[in-house]
Design an enzyme around this catalytic site. Structure first.
Site, PDB file in Angstrom:
ATOM      1  N   GLN A 135      33.047  19.429  30.131  1.00  0.00           N
ATOM      2  CA  GLN A 135      32.477  20.548  30.428  1.00  0.00           C
ATOM      3  C   GLN A 135      32.620  21.219  31.710  1.00  0.00           C
ATOM      4  O   GLN A 135      33.488  21.454  32.570  1.00  0.00           O
ATOM      5  CB  GLN A 135      30.897  19.871  31.496  1.00  0.00           C
ATOM      6  CG  GLN A 135      30.834  19.688  32.771  1.00  0.00           C
ATOM      7  CD  GLN A 135      29.341  18.876  33.026  1.00  0.00           C
ATOM      8  OE1 GLN A 135      28.760  19.406  32.194  1.00  0.00           O
ATOM      9  NE2 GLN A 135      29.267  18.872  33.967  1.00  0.00           N
ATOM     10  N   ASP A 285      39.198  30.848  17.085  1.00  0.00           N
ATOM     11  CA  ASP A 285      38.606  30.724  16.843  1.00  0.00           C
ATOM     12  C   ASP A 285      38.261  31.975  17.732  1.00  0.00           C
ATOM     13  O   ASP A 285      37.737  31.929  18.800  1.00  0.00           O
ATOM     14  CB  ASP A 285      38.089  29.371  17.850  1.00  0.00           C
ATOM     15  CG  ASP A 285      36.180  28.944  17.451  1.00  0.00           C
ATOM     16  OD1 ASP A 285      35.686  30.224  16.568  1.00  0.00           O
ATOM     17  OD2 ASP A 285      35.442  28.608  17.804  1.00  0.00           O
TER      18      ASP A 285
END
Length: 553
Positions: A135, A285
């Site tokens: 995270q 991506d």
């Protein structure tokens, strides 16, 4: 005891996977019935051909982060996954709940060797984003620089290894029970995924990727890449420059004019065309969440875990492919694709050429504005899947990046065409490949390769001769018509022997008739000589009759 508990946990997890699969209509897998991914409609609890992708996406989403990432890998494999499933799996988002801040502090202390308060002036306890492996938190360095700190989840490697073990079991089960997957090496897919996700566990690899992009785009007026702070980066902690912008996925398009949206779509695509055609190293991506809008004329890129690399040789081969396509040389396209590493069954080459020709002439002569790139890419993926082609990973990532770019561009500007942006880059690439400087460079490179081959040739010959001497080389051959040849040779040798016998009998009988003065004579000839002439004459007539009968006189 620990081993038994681990087995019990695995059985419990497998039971949970089975229940989720049944709930989403894949009960035939669990029950052991063979199926091909299509079934009756949803009212029966099974999966239909059009709904299977959505059901699979929902199932993977429910199973958790590792399975979500596996689904994302499958979405990049048009050679093994049908196009309708790929379209659904691309909707998988790696979004999970953040872990406690105390674990963030502990990981940073273990990796950087100092407590949080000594490393950062300010550190936001609330995560900016959370994913399956780590995270992100916003922080401030002692020099006042704003940064984002990506921290790995506690026990992430152990959890991933446990999930990978389950994925291997699931791959074996799918191979055994789903006939439609007979041509897919499911274990190989899991192997590829395991390599990929294990690399993501080391944030230093992503840092090196970010560093390369930062150098490539240094001074670029429209693209910003965050700087890596290596002092604050380790295998489980990654610290990057903070880019103050809005994710493309969160952009309120109603506040932007049509021209601004069009400009933004073209800026984004041009950034990737620069990476692909000029740098040969591209972000794999281009998801809207990985693109930040810093201003109407400037974007920023984040998340550098998935990248693709094209060598100079790859670009040369792609150029030859473009040239043959432009010249309508369809028969050469399978060879060009094979040069790029695309694998297809040789016995289906004619079918492959026919399929390429049909796809080619469906769009040939149309302007770029008339071509729907998403539809074209879907049709190409459909051909890849139906022909069971095997694509090199770098080109799979390239296909996915271009397809995603096309989708992002259309969302921003409905009339957007990714090929319209790519065409001038491809044309410039083809022109550049044939400039005197590039031709001379390739000549030097090829000359050096030939020189190396010539230098190694004597050693290779010596090694081959040693293997022959030691019996390590065996030569086998397959003959055609050898039995017929042997039969003819056998007949030839038999006739030759008879001819020699006849010749010898005649010569011997003549010598006996000349020199034999005693013994019985008939008509002035010795009786042995008469018998010899008779036997030789009989064998000679027999040989002559055989030759005449064979029709080869």
């Amino acid at each position: 005891m620990a081993t038994r508990q681990k087995k019990q946990r695995n059985l419990g997890r497998l039971s949970e996977i089975a229940q989720v699969a049944v709930r989403h209509g894949f009960g035939y897998v669990v029950e052991g019935r063979r199926g091909g991914g299509t079934a009756v409609d949803e009212t029966t609890g099974a999966v239909t051909g059009t709904a299977r992708g959505r059901h699979l996406r929902e199932m993977l989403d429910e199973l958790g982060p590792t399975f979500v990432k596996f689904g994302q890998l499958l979405s990049t494999r048009p050679d093994v996954v049908p196009p309708d499933i790929i379209a659904e799996l691309r909707g998988l988002q790696d979004d999970v709940r953040p872990f406690p801040f105390a674990e963030v502090e502990r990981t940073i202390r273990e990796e950087l060797g100092q407590p949080l308060e000594r490393l950062f002036v300010d550190f936001d306890e609330k995560a900016v984003a959370a994913a399956s492996i780590g995270q992100v938190h916003r922080a401030t360095l002692p020099n006042g620089r704003q940064v984002v700190v990506k921290v790995q989840r506690p026990n992430a490697p152990r959890q991933i290894e446990a999930d990978l073990a389950l994925l291997y079991q699931a791959a074996r089960l799918a191979k055994e029970r789903i006939r439609a997957l007979d041509f897919i090496d499911t274990s190989e897919l899991v192997d590829e995924f395991s390599r990929s996700i294990r690399q993501e566990l080391d944030y230093r690899l992503e840092a090196r990727n970010a560093d390369t992009f930062h150098r490539n785009f240094a001074g670029h007026p429209h693209v910003a890449i965050p700087k890596v702070y290596w002092t604050y980066t380790r295998s489980r902690v990654l610290t990057l420059e903070w880019l103050d912008g809005t994710q493309l996925a969160d952009l309120d398009l109603e506040e932007w004019t049509v021209d601004q949206r069009r400009r933004l779509a073209y800026l984004t695509t041009e950034a990737w065309m620069t990476m692909i055609f000029r740098h040969g190293f591209f972000h794999g991506d281009p998801h809207p969440a990985n693109i930040l809008v810093l201003s109407p004329e400037r974007i920023g890129l984040v998340d550098f875990g998935l990248t693709g690399k094209l060598t100079d040789e790859d670009m040369s081969k792609l150029t030859r492919l473009f040239i043959d396509a432009a010249a309508e040389n369809i028969e050469a396209l399978p060879k060009r694709l094979a040069d790029l590493g695309v694998r297809y069954p040789k016995e289906r080459e004619e079918e492959f050429v026919s399929a390429i020709r049909e796809l080619y002439y469906r769009y040939y002569g149309a302007s770029l504005q008339e071509i729907d790139p998403i539809q074209l890419i879907r049709e190409a993926f459909g051909l890849i899947y139906s022909m069971n082609l095997r694509l090199p990973t770098r080109f799979v990532v390239l296909d996915k990046a271009i397809a995603t770019l096309g989708g992002v561009g259309v969302e921003l500007y409905p009339d957007f065409n990714v090929f319209e942006v790519a065409k001038p880059y491809a044309r410039a690439l083809m022109v550049e490949r044939f400039t005197p400087r590039r031709v001379a460079s390739r000549a030097r490179r090829e000359g050096w390769k030939l020189t190396q081959m010539a230098a190694e040739l004597p050693y290779q010959i010596h090694e081959t001769l040693e293997q022959v001497r030691d019996g390590q080389i065996e030569v086998g051959f397959v003959h055609k018509g050898l039995d017929e040849l042997l039969a003819k040779l056998d007949t030839l040798f038999n006739r030759l022997v008879i001819a020699l016998v006849v010749t010898g009998g005649l010569i011997g009988s003549s010598l006996i008739g000349i020199f034999a003065k005693t013994g019985p004579h008939v008509l002035g000839l010795h009786v042995v000589s008469v018998l010899g002439f008779g036997m030789s004459g009989f064998l000679g007539l027999w040989l002559l009759w055989g030759v005449i009968r064979s029709g080869r006189l």
